[in-house]
Design a protein around this motif. Structure first.
Motif, PDB file in Angstrom:
ATOM      1  N   VAL A   1       0.856  -1.176   0.000  1.00  0.00           N
ATOM      2  CA  VAL A   1       0.000   0.000   0.000  1.00  0.00           C
ATOM      3  C   VAL A   1       0.896   1.231   0.000  1.00  0.00           C
ATOM      4  N   PRO A   2       1.330   1.662  -1.154  1.00  0.00           N
ATOM      5  CA  PRO A   2       2.143   2.875  -1.207  1.00  0.00           C
ATOM      6  C   PRO A   2       1.391   4.058  -0.609  1.00  0.00           C
ATOM      7  N   LEU A   3       2.128   4.848   0.152  1.00  0.00           N
ATOM      8  CA  LEU A   3       1.529   5.976   0.846  1.00  0.00           C
ATOM      9  C   LEU A   3       2.167   7.264   0.387  1.00  0.00           C
ATOM     10  N   GLN A   4       1.369   8.300   0.326  1.00  0.00           N
ATOM     11  CA  GLN A   4       1.830   9.623  -0.058  1.00  0.00           C
ATOM     12  C   GLN A   4       1.337  10.609   0.978  1.00  0.00           C
ATOM     13  N   ALA A   5       2.263  11.174   1.737  1.00  0.00           N
ATOM     14  CA  ALA A   5       1.911  12.165   2.755  1.00  0.00           C
ATOM     15  C   ALA A   5       2.204  13.558   2.236  1.00  0.00           C
ATOM     16  N   TYR A   6       1.333  14.505   2.593  1.00  0.00           N
ATOM     17  CA  TYR A   6       1.546  15.886   2.175  1.00  0.00           C
ATOM     18  C   TYR A   6       0.784  16.811   3.112  1.00  0.00           C
ATOM     19  N   GLY A   7       1.050  18.090   2.969  1.00  0.00           N
ATOM     20  CA  GLY A   7       0.349  19.077   3.781  1.00  0.00           C
ATOM     21  C   GLY A   7       1.216  19.803   4.782  1.00  0.00           C
ATOM     22  N   GLY A   8       2.484  19.434   4.887  1.00  0.00           N
ATOM     23  CA  GLY A   8       3.360  20.115   5.816  1.00  0.00           C
ATOM     24  C   GLY A   8       3.678  21.521   5.356  1.00  0.00           C
ATOM     25  N   GLY A   9       4.355  22.248   6.230  1.00  0.00           N
ATOM     26  CA  GLY A   9       4.739  23.613   5.882  1.00  0.00           C
ATOM     27  C   GLY A   9       5.214  24.373   7.091  1.00  0.00           C
ATOM     28  N   LEU A  10       5.324  25.675   6.914  1.00  0.00           N
ATOM     29  CA  LEU A  10       5.752  26.578   7.979  1.00  0.00           C
ATOM     30  C   LEU A  10       4.517  27.261   8.551  1.00  0.00           C
ATOM     31  N   VAL A  11       4.386  27.231   9.859  1.00  0.00           N
ATOM     32  CA  VAL A  11       3.232  27.841  10.512  1.00  0.00           C
ATOM     33  C   VAL A  11       3.699  28.495  11.800  1.00  0.00           C
ATOM     34  N   GLN A  12       3.028  29.561  12.189  1.00  0.00           N
ATOM     35  CA  GLN A  12       3.370  30.247  13.430  1.00  0.00           C
ATOM     36  C   GLN A  12       2.822  29.486  14.632  1.00  0.00           C
ATOM     37  N   PRO A  13       3.441  29.666  15.773  1.00  0.00           N
ATOM     38  CA  PRO A  13       2.893  29.038  16.989  1.00  0.00           C
ATOM     39  C   PRO A  13       1.435  29.421  17.188  1.00  0.00           C
ATOM     40  N   GLY A  14       0.648  28.446  17.566  1.00  0.00           N
ATOM     41  CA  GLY A  14      -0.788  28.656  17.719  1.00  0.00           C
ATOM     42  C   GLY A  14      -1.583  28.393  16.463  1.00  0.00           C
ATOM     43  N   GLY A  15      -0.893  28.213  15.363  1.00  0.00           N
ATOM     44  CA  GLY A  15      -1.561  27.983  14.090  1.00  0.00           C
ATOM     45  C   GLY A  15      -1.975  26.534  13.890  1.00  0.00           C
ATOM     46  N   SER A  16      -2.505  26.271  12.700  1.00  0.00           N
ATOM     47  CA  SER A  16      -3.024  24.934  12.373  1.00  0.00           C
ATOM     48  C   SER A  16      -2.501  24.464  11.027  1.00  0.00           C
ATOM     49  N   LEU A  17      -2.418  23.161  10.899  1.00  0.00           N
ATOM     50  CA  LEU A  17      -2.110  22.511   9.628  1.00  0.00           C
ATOM     51  C   LEU A  17      -2.896  21.219   9.570  1.00  0.00           C
ATOM     52  N   ARG A  18      -3.197  20.777   8.359  1.00  0.00           N
ATOM     53  CA  ARG A  18      -3.794  19.463   8.192  1.00  0.00           C
ATOM     54  C   ARG A  18      -2.913  18.636   7.270  1.00  0.00           C
ATOM     55  N   LEU A  19      -2.431  17.535   7.790  1.00  0.00           N
ATOM     56  CA  LEU A  19      -1.656  16.608   6.989  1.00  0.00           C
ATOM     57  C   LEU A  19      -2.589  15.555   6.388  1.00  0.00           C
ATOM     58  N   SER A  20      -2.250  15.113   5.215  1.00  0.00           N
ATOM     59  CA  SER A  20      -3.013  14.065   4.544  1.00  0.00           C
ATOM     60  C   SER A  20      -2.079  12.947   4.139  1.00  0.00           C
ATOM     61  N   LYS A  75     -11.721   7.937  -0.135  1.00  0.00           N
ATOM     62  CA  LYS A  75     -10.478   8.462  -0.700  1.00  0.00           C
ATOM     63  C   LYS A  75      -9.251   7.683  -0.240  1.00  0.00           C
ATOM     64  N   ASN A  76      -9.455   6.654   0.583  1.00  0.00           N
ATOM     65  CA  ASN A  76      -8.312   5.897   1.132  1.00  0.00           C
ATOM     66  C   ASN A  76      -7.276   6.839   1.730  1.00  0.00           C
ATOM     67  N   THR A  77      -7.763   7.779   2.483  1.00  0.00           N
ATOM     68  CA  THR A  77      -6.899   8.835   3.007  1.00  0.00           C
ATOM     69  C   THR A  77      -7.096   8.982   4.505  1.00  0.00           C
ATOM     70  N   VAL A  78      -5.990   9.187   5.193  1.00  0.00           N
ATOM     71  CA  VAL A  78      -6.030   9.486   6.619  1.00  0.00           C
ATOM     72  C   VAL A  78      -5.488  10.901   6.807  1.00  0.00           C
ATOM     73  N   TYR A  79      -6.056  11.613   7.752  1.00  0.00           N
ATOM     74  CA  TYR A  79      -5.694  12.997   8.003  1.00  0.00           C
ATOM     75  C   TYR A  79      -5.165  13.162   9.423  1.00  0.00           C
ATOM     76  N   LEU A  80      -4.384  14.206   9.598  1.00  0.00           N
ATOM     77  CA  LEU A  80      -3.973  14.625  10.934  1.00  0.00           C
ATOM     78  C   LEU A  80      -4.193  16.126  11.007  1.00  0.00           C
ATOM     79  N   LEU A 115       4.294  -0.513   6.571  1.00  0.00           N
ATOM     80  CA  LEU A 115       4.598   0.299   5.404  1.00  0.00           C
ATOM     81  C   LEU A 115       4.597   1.769   5.798  1.00  0.00           C
ATOM     82  N   TRP A 116       5.535   2.515   5.231  1.00  0.00           N
ATOM     83  CA  TRP A 116       5.715   3.914   5.594  1.00  0.00           C
ATOM     84  C   TRP A 116       5.715   4.785   4.345  1.00  0.00           C
ATOM     85  N   GLY A 117       5.139   5.961   4.510  1.00  0.00           N
ATOM     86  CA  GLY A 117       5.227   6.944   3.448  1.00  0.00           C
ATOM     87  C   GLY A 117       6.442   7.823   3.634  1.00  0.00           C
TER      88      GLY A 117
END
Length: 126
Positions: A1-20, A75-80, A115-117
């Motif tokens: 099960v190949p995995l593709q992670a994305y959604g990272g970036g630069l964010v200020q403290p207190g901010g939010s991000l969603r990884l997929s 979508k066979n997708t997990v989020y954080l 398995l790891w992405g």
């Protein structure tokens, strides 16, 4: 099960991000999906995990009430979803699949995941 992670970036403290993390093949009902992270100079650590069938969840204490792991079956997708981010959340984040043929409960050990992405960098900084 190949995995593709994305959604990272630069964010200020207190901010939010969603990884997929998208799987290119169907995720079976007995699988567990997990997120781990590794900060520079530190060992990889468990962040959160989820059972694909019932969406039961498990979190490390440092992210409870701030992070939410979830899934989209279609979508066979997990989020954080990561809220109230802190500088100590800075790390490369990895998603992983545990195929769990013996249908055992959720666990925090990365050695149980099969398995790891590739990682996605999350940087929390002002």
């Amino acid at each position: 099960v190949p995995l593709q992670a994305y959604g990272g970036g630069l964010v200020q403290p207190g901010g939010s991000l969603r990884l997929s993390c998208a799987a290119s093949e169907p995720i079976l009902s007995n699988y567990h999906m997990g997120w781990f992270r590794q900060a520079p100079g530190k060992e990889r650590e468990f962040v959160a995990a989820l059972t694909w069938r019932e969406s039961r969840t498990l979190y490390t204490d440092s992210v409870k009430a701030r992070f939410t792991i979830s899934r989209d079956n279609a979508k066979n997708t997990v989020y954080l979803q990561m809220n109230s981010l802190k500088s100590e959340d800075t790390a490369v984040y990895y998603c992983a699949v545990r195929q769990n043929p013996k249908r055992t409960p959720l666990h925090t050990s990365g050695s149980l995941f099969d398995l790891w992405g590739q990682g996605t960098q999350v940087t929390v900084s002002s």
